[in-house]
Design a protein around this motif. Structure first.
Motif, PDB file in Angstrom:
ATOM      1  N   ASN A  15      -9.591  -5.554  -4.651  1.00 24.15           N
ATOM      2  CA  ASN A  15      -8.393  -4.861  -4.207  1.00 24.15           C
ATOM      3  C   ASN A  15      -8.701  -3.560  -3.471  1.00 24.15           C
ATOM      4  O   ASN A  15      -9.788  -3.007  -3.577  1.00 24.15           O
ATOM      5  CB  ASN A  15      -7.520  -4.476  -5.415  1.00 24.15           C
ATOM      6  N   ASP A  16      -7.695  -3.072  -2.766  1.00 21.71           N
ATOM      7  CA  ASP A  16      -7.512  -1.653  -2.522  1.00 21.71           C
ATOM      8  C   ASP A  16      -6.144  -1.360  -3.117  1.00 21.71           C
ATOM      9  O   ASP A  16      -5.112  -1.589  -2.490  1.00 21.71           O
ATOM     10  CB  ASP A  16      -7.562  -1.285  -1.038  1.00 21.71           C
ATOM     11  N   ASN A  17      -6.149  -0.903  -4.360  1.00 24.73           N
ATOM     12  CA  ASN A  17      -4.922  -0.786  -5.137  1.00 24.73           C
ATOM     13  C   ASN A  17      -3.888   0.115  -4.469  1.00 24.73           C
ATOM     14  O   ASN A  17      -2.695  -0.219  -4.418  1.00 24.73           O
ATOM     15  CB  ASN A  17      -5.267  -0.269  -6.537  1.00 24.73           C
ATOM     16  N   ALA A  18      -4.323   1.257  -3.946  1.00 18.34           N
ATOM     17  CA  ALA A  18      -3.381   2.187  -3.317  1.00 18.34           C
ATOM     18  C   ALA A  18      -2.777   1.570  -2.054  1.00 18.34           C
ATOM     19  O   ALA A  18      -1.574   1.699  -1.799  1.00 18.34           O
ATOM     20  CB  ALA A  18      -4.072   3.502  -2.997  1.00 18.34           C
ATOM     21  N   TYR A  19      -3.611   0.909  -1.272  1.00 17.95           N
ATOM     22  CA  TYR A  19      -3.126   0.224  -0.065  1.00 17.95           C
ATOM     23  C   TYR A  19      -2.093  -0.842  -0.445  1.00 17.95           C
ATOM     24  O   TYR A  19      -1.005  -0.924   0.148  1.00 17.95           O
ATOM     25  CB  TYR A  19      -4.293  -0.414   0.676  1.00 17.95           C
ATOM     26  N   ARG A 327     -13.186  -9.350   1.185  1.00 19.04           N
ATOM     27  CA  ARG A 327     -12.032  -8.609   0.668  1.00 19.04           C
ATOM     28  C   ARG A 327     -10.767  -8.776   1.502  1.00 19.04           C
ATOM     29  O   ARG A 327      -9.688  -8.320   1.096  1.00 19.04           O
ATOM     30  CB  ARG A 327     -12.382  -7.117   0.565  1.00 19.04           C
ATOM     31  N   GLY A 328     -10.878  -9.428   2.653  1.00 21.05           N
ATOM     32  CA  GLY A 328      -9.731  -9.564   3.536  1.00 21.05           C
ATOM     33  C   GLY A 328      -9.829  -8.579   4.676  1.00 21.05           C
ATOM     34  O   GLY A 328     -10.376  -7.483   4.532  1.00 21.05           O
ATOM     35  N   LYS A 329      -9.295  -8.956   5.822  1.00 26.22           N
ATOM     36  CA  LYS A 329      -9.458  -8.159   7.042  1.00 26.22           C
ATOM     37  C   LYS A 329      -8.830  -6.782   6.916  1.00 26.22           C
ATOM     38  O   LYS A 329      -9.433  -5.770   7.302  1.00 26.22           O
ATOM     39  CB  LYS A 329      -8.849  -8.908   8.232  1.00 26.22           C
ATOM     40  N   ALA A 330      -7.614  -6.697   6.372  1.00 27.61           N
ATOM     41  CA  ALA A 330      -6.904  -5.413   6.318  1.00 27.61           C
ATOM     42  C   ALA A 330      -7.610  -4.428   5.396  1.00 27.61           C
ATOM     43  O   ALA A 330      -7.853  -3.278   5.751  1.00 27.61           O
ATOM     44  CB  ALA A 330      -5.465  -5.624   5.870  1.00 27.61           C
ATOM     45  N   ILE A 331      -7.964  -4.884   4.182  1.00 29.16           N
ATOM     46  CA  ILE A 331      -8.633  -4.008   3.224  1.00 29.16           C
ATOM     47  C   ILE A 331     -10.047  -3.693   3.695  1.00 29.16           C
ATOM     48  O   ILE A 331     -10.510  -2.552   3.607  1.00 29.16           O
ATOM     49  CB  ILE A 331      -8.641  -4.646   1.825  1.00 29.16           C
ATOM     50  N   GLY A 332     -10.738  -4.698   4.218  1.00 23.92           N
ATOM     51  CA  GLY A 332     -12.106  -4.490   4.657  1.00 23.92           C
ATOM     52  C   GLY A 332     -12.230  -3.510   5.797  1.00 23.92           C
ATOM     53  O   GLY A 332     -13.285  -2.901   5.994  1.00 23.92           O
ATOM     54  N   ALA A 333     -11.152  -3.321   6.561  1.00 26.01           N
ATOM     55  CA  ALA A 333     -11.192  -2.405   7.706  1.00 26.01           C
ATOM     56  C   ALA A 333     -10.970  -0.954   7.317  1.00 26.01           C
ATOM     57  O   ALA A 333     -11.198  -0.054   8.129  1.00 26.01           O
ATOM     58  CB  ALA A 333     -10.141  -2.822   8.734  1.00 26.01           C
TER      59      ALA A 333
END
Length: 335
Positions: A15-19, A327-333
């Motif tokens: 995750n990126d929990n805050a995102y 982790r997925g494109k959005a989080i990984g970026a």
């Protein structure tokens, strides 16, 4: 016996929990978070503003989360519901806790680390993370409306572009300069005069120098020196902790990392599972940094481990692409 400290999001969880919490609560919340996160990258790595540190995104977003109805209970329930761990992470954490003193040093909010503790059994007394209390700040409805208007205004801004080698405001493209100017007005001129500005004053995210300070605290509590520290991180918030371990003669490992962590780490790992962390710990216990070098020289591994200095020029692009794949494109970026 040495000490292991590792970041949570990336080396342990997906995750990126805050995102994700912002994306769930705000209209186009993911895009909103990405803009604040890139502003954070600019302040921490380009301008290097005194008093600001990587990861302070997690306090900048709090007034807006509050304006859209965030509560402590909502964050706890969301964290429990959405927690995703890297394959093998729960078992690896249990093994590491039995093998050597292990700490998690995370910029994430405490409810997310509590959710991880519930599924992995990791002791919260060995966790450093960001404390937040939504109920501690009461904002008038007029402020909430204004914050929601500002959120819409921020969404209209372009994502700040940071050219390679940028070292100041003047190095940014014109549109990015204008975006910075708008965000400067909101966060450092208007918000401090509002009740919601208390979040910026009272919340101290555990990122950047605070992660290095947490690592120093863990070393002090256990009686170890930096040369006995193995630190595993993946992002801009880990830079100072990685530097502390590396400069002290310990192990500094970038795990599925972005360019910021790779810039300062001595070793890198690309893995779809958390299990390499156990191998790294065993090698470090046996021979310290030399043990990590020996492990990197072995070819029979189901993951990639190497020395950053010996990797090709494509390491950053390969690692960032791998990171997005895991982790997925959005989080990984995110920085």
């Amino acid at each position: 016996m040495p000490l292991l400290a590792l970041d949570c999001e990336g080396p342990v969880t997906l995750n990126d929990n805050a995102y994700e919490f912002t994306a769930a609560l705000l209209p186009q919340g993911g895009e909103f978070f990405a803009r604040i996160s890139r502003y954070d990258d600019y302040l921490a790595d380009v301008e290097r503003r005194p008093g600001y540190k990587a990861g302070d995104t997690l306090k900048l977003i709090l007034p807006f989360l509050k304006a859209y109805g965030a509560t402590n209970r909502a964050l706890r329930e969301f964290s429990r519901k959405t927690l995703r761990v890297l394959p093998g992470a729960a078992e690896t954490l249990k093994f590491l806790n039995q093998l050597l003193p292990t700490f998690i040093i995370s910029t994430s909010y405490r409810p997310y680390l509590e959710a991880l503790g519930e599924v992995s059994g990791f002791p919260l007394e060995r966790v450093f993370c960001t404390e937040v209390d939504f109920e501690a700040v009461k904002i008038p409805e007029a402020e909430a409306r204004l914050l929601r208007e500002w959120a819409e205004k921020i969404l209209e801004l372009p994502l700040i572009e940071i050219p390679e080698g940028a070292r100041g405001f003047e190095d940014l493209p014109p549109e990015s300069q204008r975006a910075v100017e708008v965000l400067e007005e909101i966060f450092w001129r208007k918000l401090p005069e509002m009740e919601a500005g208390r979040f910026l004053e009272e919340v101290n995210p555990v990122g950047g120098k605070e992660k290095a300070r947490a690592l120093e605290t863990a070393l002090s509590e256990t009686g170890f020196s930096p040369s006995e520290a193995l630190y595993i991180g993946d992002s801009i918030t880990d830079v100072e902790a990685l530097e502390l371990a590396r400069e002290g003669g310990g192990g500094a490992v970038a795990f599925n990392a972005n360019r910021y962590a790779l810039r300062v780490a001595e070793f890198y790992v690309l893995s779809e599972r958390a299990t390499p962390e156990a191998e790294l710990a065993k090698a470090f216990i046996e021979k310290g940094k030399e043990g990590l070098i020996a492990l990197a020289r072995k070819e029979a591994k189901d993951y990639e481990l190497g020395l950053v200095a010996e990797a090709g020029k494509d390491l950053v692009s390969r690692s960032e692409a791998f990171r997005k794949g895991v982790r997925g494109k959005a989080i990984g970026a995110l920085g």
